[in-house]
Design a protein around this motif. Structure first.
Motif, PDB file in Angstrom:
ATOM      1  N   MET A   1     -28.289   4.990  12.079  1.00  0.00           N
ATOM      2  CA  MET A   1     -28.111   6.352  12.587  1.00  0.00           C
ATOM      3  C   MET A   1     -27.787   6.328  14.084  1.00  0.00           C
ATOM      4  SD  MET A   1     -28.427   8.581  10.125  1.00  0.00           S
ATOM      5  CE  MET A   1     -28.843  10.107  10.917  1.00  0.00           C
ATOM      6  N   GLU A   2     -28.515   5.471  14.813  1.00  0.00           N
ATOM      7  CA  GLU A   2     -28.271   5.377  16.250  1.00  0.00           C
ATOM      8  C   GLU A   2     -26.870   4.848  16.536  1.00  0.00           C
ATOM      9  OE1 GLU A   2     -29.879   2.549  19.815  1.00  0.00           O
ATOM     10  OE2 GLU A   2     -31.390   3.499  18.542  1.00  0.00           O
ATOM     11  N   LYS A   3     -26.445   3.862  15.762  1.00  0.00           N
ATOM     12  CA  LYS A   3     -25.124   3.269  15.971  1.00  0.00           C
ATOM     13  C   LYS A   3     -24.004   4.277  15.717  1.00  0.00           C
ATOM     14  CE  LYS A   3     -22.157  -0.437  14.176  1.00  0.00           C
ATOM     15  NZ  LYS A   3     -22.052  -1.550  13.193  1.00  0.00           N
ATOM     16  N   VAL A   4     -24.171   5.116  14.709  1.00  0.00           N
ATOM     17  CA  VAL A   4     -23.123   6.072  14.329  1.00  0.00           C
ATOM     18  C   VAL A   4     -23.168   7.332  15.183  1.00  0.00           C
ATOM     19  CG1 VAL A   4     -22.231   7.515  12.453  1.00  0.00           C
ATOM     20  CG2 VAL A   4     -23.031   5.187  11.972  1.00  0.00           C
ATOM     21  N   PHE A   5     -24.377   7.872  15.412  1.00  0.00           N
ATOM     22  CA  PHE A   5     -24.485   9.190  16.038  1.00  0.00           C
ATOM     23  C   PHE A   5     -25.001   9.166  17.474  1.00  0.00           C
ATOM     24  CE2 PHE A   5     -25.048  10.073  11.421  1.00  0.00           C
ATOM     25  CZ  PHE A   5     -23.909  10.844  11.236  1.00  0.00           C
ATOM     26  N   GLY A   6     -25.788   8.149  17.827  1.00  0.00           N
ATOM     27  CA  GLY A   6     -26.327   8.101  19.189  1.00  0.00           C
ATOM     28  C   GLY A   6     -27.843   7.998  19.210  1.00  0.00           C
ATOM     29  N   THR A   7     -28.379   7.751  20.391  1.00  0.00           N
ATOM     30  CA  THR A   7     -29.808   7.474  20.528  1.00  0.00           C
ATOM     31  C   THR A   7     -30.706   8.681  20.276  1.00  0.00           C
ATOM     32  OG1 THR A   7     -29.616   7.876  22.912  1.00  0.00           O
ATOM     33  CG2 THR A   7     -29.435   5.589  22.172  1.00  0.00           C
ATOM     34  N   SER A   8     -30.165   9.876  20.335  1.00  0.00           N
ATOM     35  CA  SER A   8     -30.991  11.073  20.118  1.00  0.00           C
ATOM     36  C   SER A   8     -31.190  11.384  18.632  1.00  0.00           C
ATOM     37  CB  SER A   8     -30.378  12.285  20.818  1.00  0.00           C
ATOM     38  OG  SER A   8     -29.094  12.583  20.288  1.00  0.00           O
ATOM     39  N   CYS A  36     -28.163  14.445   7.320  1.00  0.00           N
ATOM     40  CA  CYS A  36     -26.977  13.912   6.641  1.00  0.00           C
ATOM     41  C   CYS A  36     -27.425  13.240   5.354  1.00  0.00           C
ATOM     42  CB  CYS A  36     -26.198  12.948   7.536  1.00  0.00           C
ATOM     43  SG  CYS A  36     -27.041  11.408   7.906  1.00  0.00           S
ATOM     44  N   VAL A  37     -26.479  12.695   4.631  1.00  0.00           N
ATOM     45  CA  VAL A  37     -26.767  12.071   3.336  1.00  0.00           C
ATOM     46  C   VAL A  37     -26.341  10.615   3.377  1.00  0.00           C
ATOM     47  CG1 VAL A  37     -26.193  12.108   0.868  1.00  0.00           C
ATOM     48  CG2 VAL A  37     -26.549  14.262   2.093  1.00  0.00           C
ATOM     49  N   LEU A  38     -27.158   9.758   2.788  1.00  0.00           N
ATOM     50  CA  LEU A  38     -26.845   8.335   2.654  1.00  0.00           C
ATOM     51  C   LEU A  38     -26.472   8.053   1.213  1.00  0.00           C
ATOM     52  CD1 LEU A  38     -26.932   5.319   3.647  1.00  0.00           C
ATOM     53  CD2 LEU A  38     -29.349   5.341   2.960  1.00  0.00           C
ATOM     54  N   TYR A  39     -25.260   7.511   1.005  1.00  0.00           N
ATOM     55  CA  TYR A  39     -24.826   7.049  -0.317  1.00  0.00           C
ATOM     56  C   TYR A  39     -24.960   5.531  -0.359  1.00  0.00           C
ATOM     57  CZ  TYR A  39     -22.431  11.512  -1.427  1.00  0.00           C
ATOM     58  OH  TYR A  39     -22.129  12.818  -1.707  1.00  0.00           O
ATOM     59  N   VAL A  40     -25.505   5.023  -1.441  1.00  0.00           N
ATOM     60  CA  VAL A  40     -25.650   3.575  -1.625  1.00  0.00           C
ATOM     61  C   VAL A  40     -25.008   3.183  -2.954  1.00  0.00           C
ATOM     62  CG1 VAL A  40     -27.248   1.653  -1.909  1.00  0.00           C
ATOM     63  CG2 VAL A  40     -27.764   3.473  -0.273  1.00  0.00           C
ATOM     64  N   TYR A  85     -18.839  10.470   7.489  1.00  0.00           N
ATOM     65  CA  TYR A  85     -19.112  10.135   8.889  1.00  0.00           C
ATOM     66  C   TYR A  85     -18.887   8.651   9.157  1.00  0.00           C
ATOM     67  CZ  TYR A  85     -21.561  14.664   9.130  1.00  0.00           C
ATOM     68  OH  TYR A  85     -21.889  16.001   9.088  1.00  0.00           O
ATOM     69  N   ASP A  86     -19.387   7.816   8.255  1.00  0.00           N
ATOM     70  CA  ASP A  86     -19.291   6.377   8.474  1.00  0.00           C
ATOM     71  C   ASP A  86     -19.438   5.649   7.149  1.00  0.00           C
ATOM     72  OD1 ASP A  86     -19.321   4.085  10.505  1.00  0.00           O
ATOM     73  OD2 ASP A  86     -21.095   3.632   9.303  1.00  0.00           O
ATOM     74  N   LEU A  87     -18.633   4.605   6.976  1.00  0.00           N
ATOM     75  CA  LEU A  87     -18.698   3.790   5.762  1.00  0.00           C
ATOM     76  C   LEU A  87     -18.866   2.336   6.168  1.00  0.00           C
ATOM     77  CD1 LEU A  87     -18.421   3.377   2.698  1.00  0.00           C
ATOM     78  CD2 LEU A  87     -15.939   3.362   2.998  1.00  0.00           C
ATOM     79  N   ASN A  88     -19.896   1.682   5.633  1.00  0.00           N
ATOM     80  CA  ASN A  88     -20.182   0.288   5.959  1.00  0.00           C
ATOM     81  C   ASN A  88     -19.933  -0.584   4.735  1.00  0.00           C
ATOM     82  OD1 ASN A  88     -21.685  -2.255   6.359  1.00  0.00           O
ATOM     83  ND2 ASN A  88     -22.358  -1.280   8.260  1.00  0.00           N
ATOM     84  N   LYS A  89     -18.916  -1.447   4.845  1.00  0.00           N
ATOM     85  CA  LYS A  89     -18.563  -2.344   3.742  1.00  0.00           C
ATOM     86  C   LYS A  89     -18.664  -3.814   4.138  1.00  0.00           C
ATOM     87  CE  LYS A  89     -14.495  -0.264   2.984  1.00  0.00           C
ATOM     88  NZ  LYS A  89     -13.207   0.089   2.303  1.00  0.00           N
ATOM     89  N   GLU A  90     -19.346  -4.081   5.249  1.00  0.00           N
ATOM     90  CA  GLU A  90     -19.364  -5.457   5.760  1.00  0.00           C
ATOM     91  C   GLU A  90     -20.269  -6.384   4.945  1.00  0.00           C
ATOM     92  OE1 GLU A  90     -22.759  -4.712   9.232  1.00  0.00           O
ATOM     93  OE2 GLU A  90     -20.620  -4.709   9.760  1.00  0.00           O
ATOM     94  N   ARG A  91     -21.323  -5.833   4.314  1.00  0.00           N
ATOM     95  CA  ARG A  91     -22.244  -6.594   3.450  1.00  0.00           C
ATOM     96  C   ARG A  91     -22.843  -7.814   4.159  1.00  0.00           C
ATOM     97  NH1 ARG A  91     -20.055  -6.142  -2.793  1.00  0.00           N
ATOM     98  NH2 ARG A  91     -19.336  -3.990  -2.636  1.00  0.00           N
ATOM     99  N   ASP A  97     -22.382  -1.629  -0.407  1.00  0.00           N
ATOM    100  CA  ASP A  97     -21.736  -0.730   0.549  1.00  0.00           C
ATOM    101  C   ASP A  97     -22.573   0.544   0.663  1.00  0.00           C
ATOM    102  OD1 ASP A  97     -19.749  -2.623   0.514  1.00  0.00           O
ATOM    103  OD2 ASP A  97     -18.374  -1.449  -0.728  1.00  0.00           O
ATOM    104  N   TYR A  98     -22.500   1.194   1.827  1.00  0.00           N
ATOM    105  CA  TYR A  98     -23.226   2.449   2.000  1.00  0.00           C
ATOM    106  C   TYR A  98     -22.476   3.331   2.988  1.00  0.00           C
ATOM    107  CZ  TYR A  98     -25.136  -0.042   6.090  1.00  0.00           C
ATOM    108  OH  TYR A  98     -25.290  -0.750   7.252  1.00  0.00           O
ATOM    109  N   ALA A  99     -22.734   4.623   2.899  1.00  0.00           N
ATOM    110  CA  ALA A  99     -22.022   5.587   3.746  1.00  0.00           C
ATOM    111  C   ALA A  99     -22.959   6.675   4.224  1.00  0.00           C
ATOM    112  CB  ALA A  99     -20.861   6.206   2.973  1.00  0.00           C
ATOM    113  N   LEU A 100     -22.662   7.218   5.392  1.00  0.00           N
ATOM    114  CA  LEU A 100     -23.316   8.416   5.897  1.00  0.00           C
ATOM    115  C   LEU A 100     -22.325   9.568   5.726  1.00  0.00           C
ATOM    116  CD1 LEU A 100     -24.996   6.993   9.126  1.00  0.00           C
ATOM    117  CD2 LEU A 100     -26.099   7.571   6.950  1.00  0.00           C
ATOM    118  N   VAL A 101     -22.796  10.617   5.070  1.00  0.00           N
ATOM    119  CA  VAL A 101     -21.926  11.717   4.644  1.00  0.00           C
ATOM    120  C   VAL A 101     -22.556  13.048   5.061  1.00  0.00           C
ATOM    121  CG1 VAL A 101     -20.882  12.810   2.606  1.00  0.00           C
ATOM    122  CG2 VAL A 101     -21.138  10.329   2.683  1.00  0.00           C
TER     123      VAL A 101
END
Length: 309
Positions: A1-8, A36-40, A85-91, A97-101
């Motif tokens: 969450m911090e990486k995508v949106f910020g420290t707050s 937000c929503v986390l998809y896994v 918002y963000d999709l992480n496929k690096e594994r 894979d997971y996403a913030l939506v």
């Protein structure tokens, strides 16, 4: 969450949401009021991993790549769906894979079936009908995912024919009524398919558009969710599903230019497919066993009506 949106954006709470059979879904609430929503997309949590492994039709409706592709397509064509918002496929840290939506507050369209104000119901389902009509109006000469190119080797309904044969065979192992009528059901399937004439235009469909896959905001704006299976296909495949999932509210969604032969074929296909899907959810430990049983039982009755008719 911090990486995508910020420290707050500090996580205050995580709640597991009903995520269906192919991905896990969580709501994330932050201390600053943001949600937000986390998809896994974890294959070990997928109730149809066997079909995906064997490259059956469920392989066309699972995975972050399809979500990303269809999310982009829908938003580009002004069809409301939660923003990615963000999709992480690096594994690297995780095997999935997971996403913030975007979190869309509200209820599913199903909740509006029993709304006390008829004007509200009219508003919601008229908007949804316009959205579906607009989505289906996006056409091209080949079926498949938005990034698919080249010629199709066979009519799209033949894919569903082969799928229905496999599901009928599975259902006959566990449902007495299906086993006793298996030959009649197969003959009916083949008869319905034989009436379909060639076609060369396909509309963009959701693929599994029940009222549980439509979120309605407090401002009464419908949003489509669970979009991984969206693709170009016969729109009758969608409408035959909408017809029995929305029941009396289908009148807001209907299209007067549909091919009746395709409608019958796809409706019968859906019944057979959902019998098997319900049974597989039972056999594979789906949490809501009663729902899975109801799906299998209801569609068994519907399929047998075709034979009796």
């Amino acid at each position: 969450m911090e990486k995508v949106f910020g420290t707050s954006y500090l996580v205050a709470d995580i709640t597991k949401m009903h995520g269906g059979a192919q991905k896990a879904v969580y709501k994330i609430d932050c201390t600053n009021g943001f949600s937000c929503v986390l998809y896994v997309w974890d294959m070990t949590m997928n109730y149809f991993q066997e079909e995906i492994t064997n490259n059956h039709l469920h392989a066309q409706s699972f995975g972050s790549d399809l979500f990303e592709l269809n999310n982009k397509y829908l938003i580009e064509h002004s069809i409301r769906t939660p923003a990615l918002y963000d999709l992480n496929k690096e594994r690297i840290r995780y095997s999935f894979d997971y996403a913030l939506v975007e979190y869309v507050a509200g209820q599913t369209a199903e909740a509006y079936f029993t709304h006390s104000d008829s004007r509200v119901k009219d508003n919601v389902f008229q908007q949804l009908g316009e959205m579906i009509t607009g989505m289906h109006a996006n056409e091209r000469s080949i079926y498949g995912k938005p990034h698919h190119s080249g010629n199709n080797t066979e009519p799209c309904h033949l894919l569903q024919l082969e799928h229905a044969k496999i599901q009928l065979s599975y259902a006959s192992e566990y449902m007495d009524g299906i086993r006793e009528n298996q030959t009649k059901l197969l003959d009916t399937l083949l008869e319905l398919e034989s009436s379909i004439k060639p076609r060369s235009r396909y509309g963009f469909i959701h693929g599994e558009l029940g009222p549980n896959h439509v979120l309605v905001t407090p401002a009464l704006e419908p949003y489509l969710i669970d979009i991984e299976g969206a693709e170009f296909f016969d729109i009758e495949h969608e409408h035959s599903f909408l017809e029995f999932r929305f029941e009396e509210f289908y009148r807001y969604l209907k299209n007067d230019k549909l091919d009746p032969n395709r409608m019958l074929f796809y409706k019968f296909h859906h019944h057979i497919s959902l019998i098997a899907a319900g049974l597989k959810l039972i056999h594979r430990g789906y949490p809501d066993q009663q729902l899975a049983r109801n799906i299998a039982d209801y569609h068994t009755v519907c399929a047998l009506r075709f034979v009796e008719g």
